[in-house]
Design a protein around this motif. Structure first.
Motif, PDB file in Angstrom:
ATOM      1  N   HIS A  78       0.853  -1.190   0.000  1.00 12.13           N
ATOM      2  CA  HIS A  78       0.000   0.000   0.000  1.00 12.13           C
ATOM      3  C   HIS A  78       0.890   1.241   0.000  1.00 12.13           C
ATOM      4  O   HIS A  78       1.935   1.279   0.649  1.00 12.13           O
ATOM      5  CB  HIS A  78      -0.897  -0.018   1.238  1.00 12.13           C
ATOM      6  N   ALA A  79       0.477   2.272  -0.737  1.00  7.99           N
ATOM      7  CA  ALA A  79       1.287   3.485  -0.862  1.00  7.99           C
ATOM      8  C   ALA A  79       1.580   4.118   0.496  1.00  7.99           C
ATOM      9  O   ALA A  79       2.690   4.613   0.735  1.00  7.99           O
ATOM     10  CB  ALA A  79       0.588   4.484  -1.777  1.00  7.99           C
ATOM     11  N   ASP A  80       0.598   4.119   1.403  1.00 10.74           N
ATOM     12  CA  ASP A  80       0.831   4.697   2.729  1.00 10.74           C
ATOM     13  C   ASP A  80       1.858   3.885   3.506  1.00 10.74           C
ATOM     14  O   ASP A  80       2.691   4.448   4.234  1.00 10.74           O
ATOM     15  CB  ASP A  80      -0.480   4.773   3.513  1.00 10.74           C
ATOM     16  N   ASP A  81       1.802   2.562   3.362  1.00 12.70           N
ATOM     17  CA  ASP A  81       2.794   1.728   4.032  1.00 12.70           C
ATOM     18  C   ASP A  81       4.185   1.957   3.459  1.00 12.70           C
ATOM     19  O   ASP A  81       5.181   1.975   4.198  1.00 12.70           O
ATOM     20  CB  ASP A  81       2.413   0.246   3.905  1.00 12.70           C
ATOM     21  N   LEU A  82       4.282   2.143   2.148  1.00 11.72           N
ATOM     22  CA  LEU A  82       5.588   2.409   1.545  1.00 11.72           C
ATOM     23  C   LEU A  82       6.169   3.715   2.073  1.00 11.72           C
ATOM     24  O   LEU A  82       7.364   3.787   2.391  1.00 11.72           O
ATOM     25  CB  LEU A  82       5.458   2.458   0.025  1.00 11.72           C
ATOM     26  N   ALA A  83       5.350   4.740   2.190  1.00 12.22           N
ATOM     27  CA  ALA A  83       5.847   6.017   2.721  1.00 12.22           C
ATOM     28  C   ALA A  83       6.356   5.852   4.147  1.00 12.22           C
ATOM     29  O   ALA A  83       7.424   6.372   4.511  1.00 12.22           O
ATOM     30  CB  ALA A  83       4.745   7.065   2.655  1.00 12.22           C
ATOM     31  N   ARG A  84       5.611   5.122   4.958  1.00 12.06           N
ATOM     32  CA  ARG A  84       6.043   4.876   6.337  1.00 12.06           C
ATOM     33  C   ARG A  84       7.325   4.051   6.354  1.00 12.06           C
ATOM     34  O   ARG A  84       8.245   4.323   7.147  1.00 12.06           O
ATOM     35  CB  ARG A  84       4.946   4.174   7.121  1.00 12.06           C
ATOM     36  N   ALA A  85       7.405   3.044   5.494  1.00 10.30           N
ATOM     37  CA  ALA A  85       8.598   2.196   5.456  1.00 10.30           C
ATOM     38  C   ALA A  85       9.829   2.995   5.049  1.00 10.30           C
ATOM     39  O   ALA A  85      10.943   2.724   5.529  1.00 10.30           O
ATOM     40  CB  ALA A  85       8.383   1.033   4.488  1.00 10.30           C
ATOM     41  N   ALA A  86       9.657   3.980   4.169  1.00 12.99           N
ATOM     42  CA  ALA A  86      10.795   4.815   3.768  1.00 12.99           C
ATOM     43  C   ALA A  86      11.366   5.567   4.967  1.00 12.99           C
ATOM     44  O   ALA A  86      12.592   5.730   5.094  1.00 12.99           O
ATOM     45  CB  ALA A  86      10.363   5.781   2.671  1.00 12.99           C
ATOM     46  N   LEU A  87      10.494   6.035   5.862  1.00 17.73           N
ATOM     47  CA  LEU A  87      10.980   6.717   7.064  1.00 17.73           C
ATOM     48  C   LEU A  87      11.671   5.728   8.008  1.00 17.73           C
ATOM     49  O   LEU A  87      12.683   6.070   8.631  1.00 17.73           O
ATOM     50  CB  LEU A  87       9.817   7.404   7.783  1.00 17.73           C
ATOM     51  N   HIS A  88      11.132   4.526   8.110  1.00 24.38           N
ATOM     52  CA  HIS A  88      11.798   3.501   8.923  1.00 24.38           C
ATOM     53  C   HIS A  88      13.185   3.199   8.356  1.00 24.38           C
ATOM     54  O   HIS A  88      14.142   2.991   9.122  1.00 24.38           O
ATOM     55  CB  HIS A  88      10.943   2.237   8.973  1.00 24.38           C
ATOM     56  N   ALA A  89      13.296   3.153   7.030  1.00 26.63           N
ATOM     57  CA  ALA A  89      14.603   2.908   6.416  1.00 26.63           C
ATOM     58  C   ALA A  89      15.575   4.032   6.731  1.00 26.63           C
ATOM     59  O   ALA A  89      16.754   3.791   7.008  1.00 26.63           O
ATOM     60  CB  ALA A  89      14.436   2.757   4.907  1.00 26.63           C
ATOM     61  N   ALA A  90      15.081   5.266   6.697  1.00 20.72           N
ATOM     62  CA  ALA A  90      15.937   6.409   7.014  1.00 20.72           C
ATOM     63  C   ALA A  90      16.440   6.347   8.448  1.00 20.72           C
ATOM     64  O   ALA A  90      17.578   6.722   8.740  1.00 20.72           O
ATOM     65  CB  ALA A  90      15.170   7.708   6.777  1.00 20.72           C
TER      66      ALA A  90
END
Length: 289
Positions: free
Chosen positions: A189-201
């Protein structure tokens, strides 16, 4: 996400400011990390936005100075088999970029015949899009090896979400491969991808790749059938594999030639991330605005 926000730097830059970039910026708007974005189209500067924006053509790059965090969401150019856009941009930089989060694709693996794979699977892309992304990954890892900064690679499968459903394709009645012959596919899901990008950072390890998927693979046929049901549209015509090869566009058929199931153990353990939408059944209803 307050604990995660405390691990982010005071500012972050987003290159490739499309749907996912804007979702990341909205998340950062509620944090101490100020989002900035690079735009090519000056008209977008007139639109309200949570990010601080500046004009910058990624294909005519200039040095953007020092940044503690960069999200690179820009797709490769399609003029060759590599990512000349990213390579040219990196070569133009003279400042210090401490950390880059890059969105890649599982197409770098090629066809895995439906097997479950982790991030250590051999990289053997078959499609042009896979070869371009692998070139980008290699460019970034070389950049990291020169002491320029850290790179975290997110291998992201099909993205769905509000505004991203295949409505026009379903309305046109374009065919799909029969469910029993349809290759395995993965979604996020696009919202999950955005959240995952912050977790990666915040949590990503330098030089590591991560599958960002909901962890519940199905098939491309299943996805289109579920979308049609959700939208109240006719079910797409179903063709067998040989018929579909003649009927589908080369771009769509390239997805039919690859089948894999993505393991997400590293996403959950190292990035401390659990998708809000763990499957299509929970995620698709959120896409109706």
């Amino acid at each position: 996400m307050s604990g995660l926000f405390s691990l982010l730097p005071p500012r972050a830059l987003i290159a490739g400011y499309g749907d996912i970039g804007m979702r990341v910026a909205r998340l950062l708007h509620d944090s101490p990390c100020t989002p900035h974005a690079l735009l090519r189209d000056a008209r977008r500067l007139l639109q309200p936005d949570v990010a601080q924006r500046q004009l910058h053509d990624l294909d005519q790059p200039q040095d953007i100075g020092d940044w503690p965090l960069l999200f690179w969401f820009a797709p490769p150019s399609t003029q060759d088999e590599g990512d000349a856009r990213l390579r040219g941009w990196l070569a133009a930089q003279r400042g210090r970029i401490t950390r880059i989060v890059y969105i890649s694709t599982p197409a770098v693996y090629g066809d895995c015949q439906g097997r479950w794979i982790d991030e250590d699977e051999a990289l053997a892309p078959r499609s042009a899009r896979g070869r371009r992304r692998l070139d980008a990954e290699r460019a970034l890892l070389h950049w990291q090896s020169q002491g320029a900064g850290e790179v975290i690679i997110l291998r992201v499968p099909g993205i769905y979400g509000p505004g991203r459903l295949p409505i026009e394709r379903l309305r046109q009645g374009l065919p799909i491969v029969k469910p029993e012959q349809s290759p395995c596919s993965n979604r996020i899901h696009a919202d999950d991808l955005a959240r995952a990008a912050l977790h990666a950072a915040a949590y990503g390890r330098a030089g590591r790749a991560y599958h960002v998927s909901d962890g519940t693979p199905s098939s491309m046929a299943d996805y289109f059938i579920r979308c049609a049901q959700l939208l109240g549209l006719p079910q797409p015509p179903q063709l067998d594999y040989a018929q579909a090869q003649a009927a589908l566009s080369p771009a769509m058929w390239s997805f039919m030639e690859e089948s894999r199931r993505l393991k997400t153990d590293r996403l959950r353990s190292e990035l401390k991330f659990t998708p809000r939408y763990p499957d299509l059944a929970s995620g698709l209803p959120s896409c109706i605005q």
